[in-house]
Structure formats: C-alpha cells, structure tokens
Motif scaffolding. Structure first.
Motif, PDB file in Angstrom:
ATOM      1  N   TYR A 141      51.829  40.052-148.601  1.00 34.56           N
ATOM      2  CA  TYR A 141      51.171  41.353-148.588  1.00 34.56           C
ATOM      3  C   TYR A 141      49.994  41.350-147.611  1.00 34.56           C
ATOM      4  O   TYR A 141      49.808  42.291-146.826  1.00 34.56           O
ATOM      5  CB  TYR A 141      50.699  41.699-150.000  1.00 34.56           C
ATOM      6  CG  TYR A 141      50.045  43.045-150.121  1.00 34.56           C
ATOM      7  CD1 TYR A 141      50.628  44.185-149.586  1.00 34.56           C
ATOM      8  CD2 TYR A 141      48.832  43.196-150.808  1.00 34.56           C
ATOM      9  CE1 TYR A 141      50.022  45.431-149.712  1.00 34.56           C
ATOM     10  CE2 TYR A 141      48.230  44.422-150.941  1.00 34.56           C
ATOM     11  CZ  TYR A 141      48.830  45.544-150.388  1.00 34.56           C
ATOM     12  OH  TYR A 141      48.217  46.768-150.526  1.00 34.56           O
ATOM     13  N   ALA A 142      49.206  40.280-147.631  1.00 33.69           N
ATOM     14  CA  ALA A 142      48.077  40.182-146.708  1.00 33.69           C
ATOM     15  C   ALA A 142      48.559  40.162-145.266  1.00 33.69           C
ATOM     16  O   ALA A 142      47.956  40.794-144.385  1.00 33.69           O
ATOM     17  CB  ALA A 142      47.257  38.927-147.014  1.00 33.69           C
ATOM     18  N   SER A 143      49.652  39.431-145.022  1.00 35.41           N
ATOM     19  CA  SER A 143      50.208  39.376-143.669  1.00 35.41           C
ATOM     20  C   SER A 143      50.679  40.751-143.220  1.00 35.41           C
ATOM     21  O   SER A 143      50.494  41.142-142.062  1.00 35.41           O
ATOM     22  CB  SER A 143      51.366  38.371-143.632  1.00 35.41           C
ATOM     23  OG  SER A 143      51.964  38.332-142.361  1.00 35.41           O
ATOM     24  N   ALA A 144      51.287  41.518-144.125  1.00 30.59           N
ATOM     25  CA  ALA A 144      51.766  42.856-143.786  1.00 30.59           C
ATOM     26  C   ALA A 144      50.604  43.801-143.498  1.00 30.59           C
ATOM     27  O   ALA A 144      50.665  44.625-142.565  1.00 30.59           O
ATOM     28  CB  ALA A 144      52.626  43.401-144.922  1.00 30.59           C
ATOM     29  N   LEU A 145      49.535  43.708-144.285  1.00 29.74           N
ATOM     30  CA  LEU A 145      48.356  44.547-144.039  1.00 29.74           C
ATOM     31  C   LEU A 145      47.746  44.245-142.668  1.00 29.74           C
ATOM     32  O   LEU A 145      47.371  45.149-141.918  1.00 29.74           O
ATOM     33  CB  LEU A 145      47.310  44.310-145.133  1.00 29.74           C
ATOM     34  CG  LEU A 145      47.596  44.907-146.513  1.00 29.74           C
ATOM     35  CD1 LEU A 145      46.561  44.413-147.518  1.00 29.74           C
ATOM     36  CD2 LEU A 145      47.584  46.432-146.452  1.00 29.74           C
ATOM     37  N   GLN A 146      47.658  42.960-142.334  1.00 30.22           N
ATOM     38  CA  GLN A 146      47.106  42.568-141.036  1.00 30.22           C
ATOM     39  C   GLN A 146      47.993  43.045-139.901  1.00 30.22           C
ATOM     40  O   GLN A 146      47.501  43.534-138.870  1.00 30.22           O
ATOM     41  CB  GLN A 146      46.944  41.050-140.975  1.00 30.22           C
ATOM     42  CG  GLN A 146      46.297  40.565-139.674  1.00 30.22           C
ATOM     43  CD  GLN A 146      46.249  39.053-139.608  1.00 30.22           C
ATOM     44  OE1 GLN A 146      47.260  38.379-139.763  1.00 30.22           O
ATOM     45  NE2 GLN A 146      45.066  38.504-139.384  1.00 30.22           N
ATOM     46  N   ALA A 147      49.307  42.910-140.081  1.00 25.59           N
ATOM     47  CA  ALA A 147      50.239  43.356-139.045  1.00 25.59           C
ATOM     48  C   ALA A 147      50.105  44.852-138.793  1.00 25.59           C
ATOM     49  O   ALA A 147      50.157  45.320-137.645  1.00 25.59           O
ATOM     50  CB  ALA A 147      51.670  43.009-139.454  1.00 25.59           C
ATOM     51  N   HIS A 148      49.910  45.630-139.854  1.00 23.42           N
ATOM     52  CA  HIS A 148      49.737  47.081-139.696  1.00 23.42           C
ATOM     53  C   HIS A 148      48.448  47.391-138.934  1.00 23.42           C
ATOM     54  O   HIS A 148      48.432  48.251-138.044  1.00 23.42           O
ATOM     55  CB  HIS A 148      49.713  47.754-141.060  1.00 23.42           C
ATOM     56  CG  HIS A 148      49.431  49.227-141.001  1.00 23.42           C
ATOM     57  ND1 HIS A 148      50.337  50.131-140.490  1.00 23.42           N
ATOM     58  CD2 HIS A 148      48.322  49.937-141.353  1.00 23.42           C
ATOM     59  CE1 HIS A 148      49.818  51.347-140.544  1.00 23.42           C
ATOM     60  NE2 HIS A 148      48.590  51.251-141.068  1.00 23.42           N
ATOM     61  N   ARG A 149      47.362  46.663-139.281  1.00 30.28           N
ATOM     62  CA  ARG A 149      46.079  46.901-138.595  1.00 30.28           C
ATOM     63  C   ARG A 149      46.170  46.571-137.115  1.00 30.28           C
ATOM     64  O   ARG A 149      45.632  47.296-136.272  1.00 30.28           O
ATOM     65  CB  ARG A 149      44.977  46.068-139.261  1.00 30.28           C
ATOM     66  CG  ARG A 149      43.625  46.149-138.545  1.00 30.28           C
ATOM     67  CD  ARG A 149      42.548  45.435-139.335  1.00 30.28           C
ATOM     68  NE  ARG A 149      42.750  44.011-139.433  1.00 30.28           N
ATOM     69  CZ  ARG A 149      42.355  43.136-138.522  1.00 30.28           C
ATOM     70  NH1 ARG A 149      41.751  43.543-137.404  1.00 30.28           N
ATOM     71  NH2 ARG A 149      42.564  41.841-138.699  1.00 30.28           N
ATOM     72  N   LEU A 150      46.867  45.482-136.790  1.00 22.87           N
ATOM     73  CA  LEU A 150      46.941  45.031-135.401  1.00 22.87           C
ATOM     74  C   LEU A 150      48.109  45.662-134.644  1.00 22.87           C
ATOM     75  O   LEU A 150      48.195  45.514-133.419  1.00 22.87           O
ATOM     76  CB  LEU A 150      47.071  43.499-135.357  1.00 22.87           C
ATOM     77  CG  LEU A 150      45.916  42.701-135.966  1.00 22.87           C
ATOM     78  CD1 LEU A 150      46.218  41.213-135.928  1.00 22.87           C
ATOM     79  CD2 LEU A 150      44.603  43.006-135.257  1.00 22.87           C
ATOM     80  N   GLY A 151      49.017  46.326-135.372  1.00 23.80           N
ATOM     81  CA  GLY A 151      50.173  46.923-134.718  1.00 23.80           C
ATOM     82  C   GLY A 151      51.168  45.893-134.239  1.00 23.80           C
ATOM     83  O   GLY A 151      51.829  46.067-133.213  1.00 23.80           O
ATOM     84  N   THR A 152      51.305  44.797-134.974  1.00 20.73           N
ATOM     85  CA  THR A 152      52.222  43.721-134.599  1.00 20.73           C
ATOM     86  C   THR A 152      53.196  43.460-135.742  1.00 20.73           C
ATOM     87  O   THR A 152      53.015  43.949-136.858  1.00 20.73           O
ATOM     88  CB  THR A 152      51.462  42.425-134.285  1.00 20.73           C
ATOM     89  OG1 THR A 152      50.730  42.013-135.460  1.00 20.73           O
ATOM     90  CG2 THR A 152      50.490  42.625-133.139  1.00 20.73           C
ATOM     91  N   ALA A 153      54.208  42.666-135.476  1.00 17.75           N
ATOM     92  CA  ALA A 153      55.146  42.264-136.525  1.00 17.75           C
ATOM     93  C   ALA A 153      54.480  41.212-137.398  1.00 17.75           C
ATOM     94  O   ALA A 153      53.722  40.368-136.904  1.00 17.75           O
ATOM     95  CB  ALA A 153      56.424  41.708-135.906  1.00 17.75           C
ATOM     96  N   PRO A 154      54.730  41.243-138.712  1.00 17.06           N
ATOM     97  CA  PRO A 154      54.147  40.216-139.591  1.00 17.06           C
ATOM     98  C   PRO A 154      54.548  38.817-139.142  1.00 17.06           C
ATOM     99  O   PRO A 154      55.701  38.569-138.805  1.00 17.06           O
ATOM    100  CB  PRO A 154      54.757  40.547-140.962  1.00 17.06           C
ATOM    101  CG  PRO A 154      55.154  41.981-140.879  1.00 17.06           C
ATOM    102  CD  PRO A 154      55.563  42.210-139.450  1.00 17.06           C
ATOM    103  N   GLN A 155      53.575  37.929-139.111  1.00 12.65           N
ATOM    104  CA  GLN A 155      53.838  36.549-138.707  1.00 12.65           C
ATOM    105  C   GLN A 155      54.094  35.687-139.938  1.00 12.65           C
ATOM    106  O   GLN A 155      53.319  35.735-140.899  1.00 12.65           O
ATOM    107  CB  GLN A 155      52.642  35.978-137.927  1.00 12.65           C
ATOM    108  CG  GLN A 155      52.379  36.695-136.614  1.00 12.65           C
ATOM    109  CD  GLN A 155      53.529  36.538-135.638  1.00 12.65           C
ATOM    110  OE1 GLN A 155      54.058  35.449-135.459  1.00 12.65           O
ATOM    111  NE2 GLN A 155      53.925  37.637-135.013  1.00 12.65           N
ATOM    112  N   PRO A 156      55.157  34.914-139.939  1.00 11.99           N
ATOM    113  CA  PRO A 156      55.395  34.016-141.079  1.00 11.99           C
ATOM    114  C   PRO A 156      54.304  32.955-141.139  1.00 11.99           C
ATOM    115  O   PRO A 156      53.685  32.630-140.115  1.00 11.99           O
ATOM    116  CB  PRO A 156      56.750  33.383-140.746  1.00 11.99           C
ATOM    117  CG  PRO A 156      56.862  33.469-139.252  1.00 11.99           C
ATOM    118  CD  PRO A 156      56.153  34.743-138.876  1.00 11.99           C
ATOM    119  N   PRO A 157      54.020  32.436-142.343  1.00 10.77           N
ATOM    120  CA  PRO A 157      53.005  31.391-142.456  1.00 10.77           C
ATOM    121  C   PRO A 157      53.316  30.218-141.524  1.00 10.77           C
ATOM    122  O   PRO A 157      54.472  29.833-141.357  1.00 10.77           O
ATOM    123  CB  PRO A 157      53.105  30.963-143.934  1.00 10.77           C
ATOM    124  CG  PRO A 157      53.712  32.139-144.624  1.00 10.77           C
ATOM    125  CD  PRO A 157      54.648  32.757-143.628  1.00 10.77           C
TER     126      PRO A 157
END
Length: 337
Positions: A141-157
């Motif tokens: 969820y945190a990765s998805a929120l960050q991806a939305h803010r940055l306009g990028t695809a979620p990065q896997p850990p």
C-alpha cells in the motif's frame, strides 16, 4: 473517470478508516513523535539519513514529499541542534551531503527503540499469518501511494543479497541484531549479549575449517541477517547457529533463503544431522525450521540467558542419517531466529 462500484467504495472507506486510525495510534496527530521533542517530519529526516548513511537535501525532498524550502529550514534547524552535519559530496564538489552526528545517532537509536517497542506490542495481538499479511499489505500500500505521488509504476521491494563468508563488521552486527531482538522478545540483557558476543567471535575464528561457514543477508552493504554452520559438532553432526534477521529484513524471504543456503551446505558436506537450539515461543522461526525438515527433539528449562526460558532442540537428519547423539549439553550453543 471510471465508475466506482459499491464494493470498491466500501473498500476505499475501509482503507481510509484504517489509515486514520493508524495515524492516530502511531502518534502522528501529536506535535512531537516517537518520544522526542521533534515533529514527525524531523523524526523522518533523522531516520532516513540514518538508514541510508547520508543524503543530499534534494534526495530528502523526494523521499519526504516536502517542498524544498521546508526541507531547507528543517535541515538548518537539525544542524543547529547538532543532530546532523554537512559533509563534502564525493562526486559533486558543488554539493553537500547530510549525515548524522554522534548526537544524531543517539537520537536515532532512541527513535528506533521506541518504534520497535510500539510495533512489537501491537503484533502480540496478531496471529503469525496476520503478522505476515500486515507486513506485506502495508509495504504494498505504501509503495502504491508513493507511485501515485511520483507518477511512476510501483516498485517491488528491493531483493536482499545473500553472501557467503566472513566480512568486516559481521560479528558486531550479529551480536547487535541478537541483543536488540531478544531484549524486546525475552527481556534479555547484558549476560545474553556478552554470551552471544563470545560465541560468535569464537565461531568466526574457526572459519578456516571448510566444515564451518557463515552467510549474511545484505541490504546494499549493510548486514541485515545472518546464519552459520558449525561443522565440528559431536559424532559428525553440524550445529546451526547465528540465525537472526534485522527488523528491516523480516517479511522479505531472507530467512528462508539463508536457511536454504545453510541446508544445502550441510547436505553437500554430508553431515549425519544438523542440530539447532532455540527458544519456545518463536513460532514463525519454528515453522520455517519444520518446513526444512527439522523436528523437535527436546525441551528443557534454561536460566543462563538472564531470564528463565524453555530451550528447544530441533534436529534435521542428513542425506545418510546415522544414529543421532543424545542431548545433554546444559549450555547449548544457541542459534536464534
């Protein structure tokens, strides 16, 4: 705009409600955070710089999602407070990096201790399966929120690396990880830490024997997990030791990968069995052991760790298992996960 179904609307409301509750329970509604005199943004700055060793102000802006002017003022105040300092950038003479001072490192240790105790106290109320679900769910969820803010695809850990053999700092990190975890889990103190330090140093001094080996999990250059095989056990047995993960490495599969490397080594060396000692109550570790063929052989009360615990001995037969030795060691070489 895509239409939102009733099910999606309910899910969104549930996530929002849970998010608000987490913000309140973690203390983010307060003026200060993590038992410090600093606001949440200041605490996050200290944690991020400490975790990464050093950062530029620009990197902080991206990490924290704050305005440049806000970060600039915050950095200036932390420098004035003696928490961080500027150092030359090794690749850009016009730029500066920020790192923690001695005082800043002390503050970070206090923040980490507070946060670990806070999380550990909450995890007690969850089953092992729920703990794993929480770890993975929050990360995604945190990765998805960050991806939305940055306009990028979620990065896997980021995948942790597994490395074999001794490396500088390994003894200190193994001792630190054991001491931190078992102070929280079992209220162990100085006697336990001193005993672990002595045992780890003694084992590392015998790595010249090809029957002994150690592996570490690495996050960059930082050791975040370890496991070792002491191949000089009685009757041709191996002893699994030094198995521990830093909190930051949990839920990333590092424990399973470390144990797989160690068991592969044991099978290649042809040990008649692999034996390990641990404590009752470490259910996640026990399941991992049993998945690799270990079976509980013995339980006994132990008091030499600074607190009374139930010690457990697990044994995994080797590829060609012979008769296993009886367990009579009242001071077993403990290997903890």
């Amino acid at each position: 705009m895509l239409a939102v179904t009733h099910a999606q609307s309910d899910l969104i409301n549930q996530v929002r409600s849970a998010s608000r509750l987490m913000v309140r329970e973690l203390g983010f509604m307060q003026a200060t955070l993590a038992a410090t005199d600093y606001s949440p943004s200041f605490v996050h700055t200290i944690v991020e710089i400490g975790d990464r060793g050093s950062l530029t102000a620009g990197e902080l802006v991206e990490l924290l999602g704050l305005e440049k002017s806000t970060v600039s003022r915050m950095v200036r105040k932390l420098i004035e407070a003696g928490e961080i300092e500027e150092i030359p950038h090794e690749e850009d003479a016009r730029s500066k990096k920020l790192r923690l001072t001695v005082r800043g490192k002390k503050t970070l240790r206090a923040i980490d201790s507070f946060a670990r105790q806070q999380v550990d106290a909450a995890l007690v109320y969850l089953t092992n399966e729920q703990q794993q679900a929480v770890s993975e769910g929050i990360a995604n969820y945190a990765s998805a929120l960050q991806a939305h803010r940055l306009g990028t695809a979620p990065q896997p850990p980021a995948q942790l690396d597994i490395a074999r053999g001794y490396r500088p700092g390994i003894i200190g990190r193994m001792v630190q990880m054991h001491a931190d975890y078992y102070a929280r889990h079992s209220n162990f103190g100085q006697p336990f830490e001193s005993l672990v330090a002595s045992d780890m140093a003694e084992l590392m001094g015998r790595l010249h024997n090809p029957r002994n080996e150690v592996w570490v999990a690495l996050d960059g250059e930082r050791i975040v997990g370890s496991i070792a095989i002491d191949g000089e056990g009685e009757g041709g047995e191996a002893i699994l030791r030094c198995f521990i993960l830093d909190d930051s490495a949990r839920g990333k599969g590092a424990g399973k990968r470390l144990l797989a490397e160690a068991m592969k080594f044991c099978d290649e060396q042809g040990f008649c069995a692999t034996r390990l000692w641990t404590f009752k109550g470490l259910d996640v570790a026990r399941k991992l052991y049993e998945d690799f063929g270990f079976k509980l052989e013995q339980e006994q009360e132990g008091q030499q760790w600074g607190a009374t615990v139930i010690e457990q001995c697990f044994v995994r037969p080797g590829p060609v298992a012979g008769p296993l030795n009886g367990v009579g060691d009242t001071h077993p070489p403990i290997d903890l996960a």
